[in-house]
Design an enzyme around this catalytic site. Structure first.
Site, PDB file in Angstrom:
ATOM      1  CG  HIS A  18     -17.720  18.296   0.172  1.00 38.99           C
ATOM      2  ND1 HIS A  18     -16.380  18.456   0.660  1.00 38.99           N
ATOM      3  CD2 HIS A  18     -17.690  19.320  -0.802  1.00 38.99           C
ATOM      4  CE1 HIS A  18     -15.696  20.200  -0.632  1.00 38.99           C
ATOM      5  NE2 HIS A  18     -17.190  20.687  -0.799  1.00 38.99           N
ATOM      6  CG  HIS A  41     -21.623  30.631  -2.223  1.00 34.34           C
ATOM      7  ND1 HIS A  41     -23.253  30.443  -2.895  1.00 34.34           N
ATOM      8  CD2 HIS A  41     -21.941  31.748  -1.936  1.00 34.34           C
ATOM      9  CE1 HIS A  41     -24.029  31.801  -2.234  1.00 34.34           C
ATOM     10  NE2 HIS A  41     -23.080  32.409  -2.544  1.00 34.34           N
ATOM     11  CB  SER A  99     -18.769  21.917  -3.312  1.00 40.35           C
ATOM     12  OG  SER A  99     -18.656  23.275  -4.219  1.00 40.35           O
ATOM     13  CD  GLU A 117     -15.492  31.957  -5.778  1.00 39.48           C
ATOM     14  OE1 GLU A 117     -16.356  31.122  -5.054  1.00 39.48           O
ATOM     15  OE2 GLU A 117     -15.285  33.657  -4.910  1.00 39.48           O
ATOM     16  CG  ASP A 142     -24.824  37.035  -6.506  1.00 43.43           C
ATOM     17  OD1 ASP A 142     -24.568  36.581  -5.120  1.00 43.43           O
ATOM     18  OD2 ASP A 142     -25.639  38.018  -5.542  1.00 43.43           O
ATOM     19  N   GLY A 143     -24.094  33.995  -7.238  1.00 43.63           N
ATOM     20  CA  GLY A 143     -24.381  32.610  -7.214  1.00 43.63           C
ATOM     21  C   GLY A 143     -25.979  33.480  -6.735  1.00 43.63           C
ATOM     22  CG  ASP A 163     -20.637  25.859   0.432  1.00 40.91           C
ATOM     23  OD1 ASP A 163     -20.562  25.884   2.218  1.00 40.91           O
ATOM     24  OD2 ASP A 163     -19.472  25.319  -0.106  1.00 40.91           O
TER      25      ASP A 163
HETATM   26  C1  LIG Z   1     -17.532  28.003   1.567  1.00 39.45           C
HETATM   27  S1  LIG Z   1     -16.640  28.339   0.202  1.00 39.45           S
HETATM   28  C2  LIG Z   1     -17.484  27.455  -1.061  1.00 39.45           C
HETATM   29  C3  LIG Z   1     -16.291  26.753  -1.285  1.00 39.45           C
HETATM   30  C4  LIG Z   1     -17.079  24.582  -2.036  1.00 39.45           C
HETATM   31  N1  LIG Z   1     -19.043  25.653  -2.324  1.00 39.45           N
HETATM   32  C5  LIG Z   1     -16.902  23.980  -1.617  1.00 39.45           C
HETATM   33  O1  LIG Z   1     -17.853  23.103  -1.194  1.00 39.45           O
HETATM   34  O2  LIG Z   1     -15.720  23.405  -2.155  1.00 39.45           O
HETATM   35  C6  LIG Z   1     -17.592  29.538  -0.848  1.00 39.45           C
HETATM   36  C7  LIG Z   1     -17.332  30.969  -1.516  1.00 39.45           C
HETATM   37  O3  LIG Z   1     -18.459  31.544  -1.670  1.00 39.45           O
HETATM   38  C8  LIG Z   1     -18.019  32.934  -3.427  1.00 39.45           C
HETATM   39  N2  LIG Z   1     -18.873  33.607  -2.705  1.00 39.45           N
HETATM   40  C9  LIG Z   1     -18.751  34.508  -1.673  1.00 39.45           C
HETATM   41  N3  LIG Z   1     -19.737  35.525  -2.073  1.00 39.45           N
HETATM   42  C10 LIG Z   1     -20.467  34.986  -3.256  1.00 39.45           C
HETATM   43  C11 LIG Z   1     -21.989  34.844  -3.390  1.00 39.45           C
HETATM   44  N4  LIG Z   1     -22.751  36.193  -3.768  1.00 39.45           N
HETATM   45  N5  LIG Z   1     -21.681  34.273  -5.120  1.00 39.45           N
HETATM   46  C12 LIG Z   1     -20.599  33.614  -5.473  1.00 39.45           C
HETATM   47  N6  LIG Z   1     -19.490  33.295  -4.521  1.00 39.45           N
HETATM   48  C13 LIG Z   1     -19.388  34.221  -3.346  1.00 39.45           C
HETATM   49  C14 LIG Z   1     -16.301  33.141  -2.016  1.00 39.45           C
HETATM   50  O4  LIG Z   1     -15.535  33.808  -2.449  1.00 39.45           O
HETATM   51  C15 LIG Z   1     -16.182  31.115  -1.426  1.00 39.45           C
HETATM   52  O5  LIG Z   1     -15.123  30.775  -2.412  1.00 39.45           O
END
Ligand SMILES: C[S@@+](CC[C@H](N)C(=O)[O-])C[C@H]1O[C@@H](n2cnc3c(N)ncnc32)[C@H](O)[C@@H]1O
Length: 282
Positions: A18, A41, A99, A117, A142-143, A163
């Protein structure tokens, strides 16, 4: 998908991620033209620091809580702490902004954010958080697919944050590399930041070589290790690789990373690293 970021919010890895993210936004804001941000993500956007998840691991106590009480820190760290405090208007630290929240707080009225997400509960919470912010669109998808679907945006400048949870580390690397190659082709003027965990250094070497070979102008790496990087069992540190970093990001971070390593250290082996995997023109 078992990963829940609530267990880890505000830990040393979030601090690094961050601080770098907000330094990137600050640099983008130096020009008046609007920018676009894609958070692939995004998580749920806000986490309770005194909830059952956070209390269970205590990770935030060795992260954000250590910094919050200190003064006279380098500007990128001060900026980050101010942003976390802004999400805690009563004073005591009870919430940690993820984030998308940090991005939204830092953005101007003309800038835009799309936050993706995949996990349904997290996606619902994210959607509720930004329901009334017209600058932010949330998508339960899916991101990685979003990189294909949403780039290029109409804005020339901006950033993509990747992320992922790294539940299976070796499987995440090729997906990240494919998304980056695709993104760079669609939106070559964007900056791309990828967070990665550091347990054992040796497992990252191939990924770093591949990142350095991607078709972009330059690749900057910022790392924060709180312990030696030789155990596969713990999150010993983490890094952010930034492709096409905004102007002077390296200079912004140079003074901040060693201070973070000293303050968040868990033993004598803590250190930071800031180097170029590739420089412009090389
Ligand atoms: C490390 S966390 C994200 C934290 C956030 N970026 C932050 O900095 O506050 C990863 C997130 O990705 C989500 N996730 C997992 N696979 C994903 C995908 N293919 N596409 C989008 N989100 C996904 C998980 O549910 C989780 O909430």
């Amino acid at each position: 998908m078992n990963y829940r970021h609530a267990f880890h919010a505000g830990n040393h890895a979030d601090v690094l991620k961050h601080v770098v993210l907000l330094a990137m936004v600050e640099s983008l804001k130096r020009k008046s033209a609007p920018f676009f941000a894609l958070d692939t993500h995004a998580g749920r956007g806000r986490y309770l620091l005194q909830g059952e998840h956070s209390d269970k691991t205590g990770e935030a106590r060795a992260g954000i809580f250590r910094l919050m009480v200190l003064g006279k820190l380098p500007p990128p760290v001060q900026r980050y702490l101010k942003a976390v405090q802004a999400d805690n208007p009563v004073g005591a630290l009870v919430a940690y902004p993820g984030s998308p929240m940090l991005l939204a707080q830092a953005m101007r009225p003309v800038d835009r954010l799309v936050a993706c997400e995949l996990q349904p509960d997290e996606a619902r919470a994210l959607e509720a958080l930004f329901r009334h912010d017209a600058r932010v669109a949330t998508q339960a998808r899916d991101g990685y697919a979003a990189v294909k679907a949403l780039l290029p945006p109409k804005e020339k400048r901006g950033l993509v944050l990747i992320d992922p949870p790294y539940e299976a580390q070796e499987q995440e690397f090729p997906r990240i590399l494919a998304a980056l190659a695709d993104g760079l082709q669609r939106w070559p003027t964007g900056s791309y930041a990828v967070w990665y965990p550091i347990k054992q250094r040796v497992t990252l070497q191939h990924f770093m070589r591949k990142l350095a070979a991607l078709p972009c102008k330059s690749v900057l790496r910022a790392e924060l290790l709180v312990r030696a990087d030789d155990s596969p069992l713990r999150l010993n540190g983490s890094g952010m690789v930034v492709l096409n970093p905004p102007y002077k990001l390296d200079q912004e971070l140079a003074g901040a990373l060693p201070v973070l390593a000293r303050l968040l250290a868990d033993g004598d082996a803590a250190e930071s690293r800031l180097d170029w995997l590739r420089r412009e023109g090389e």
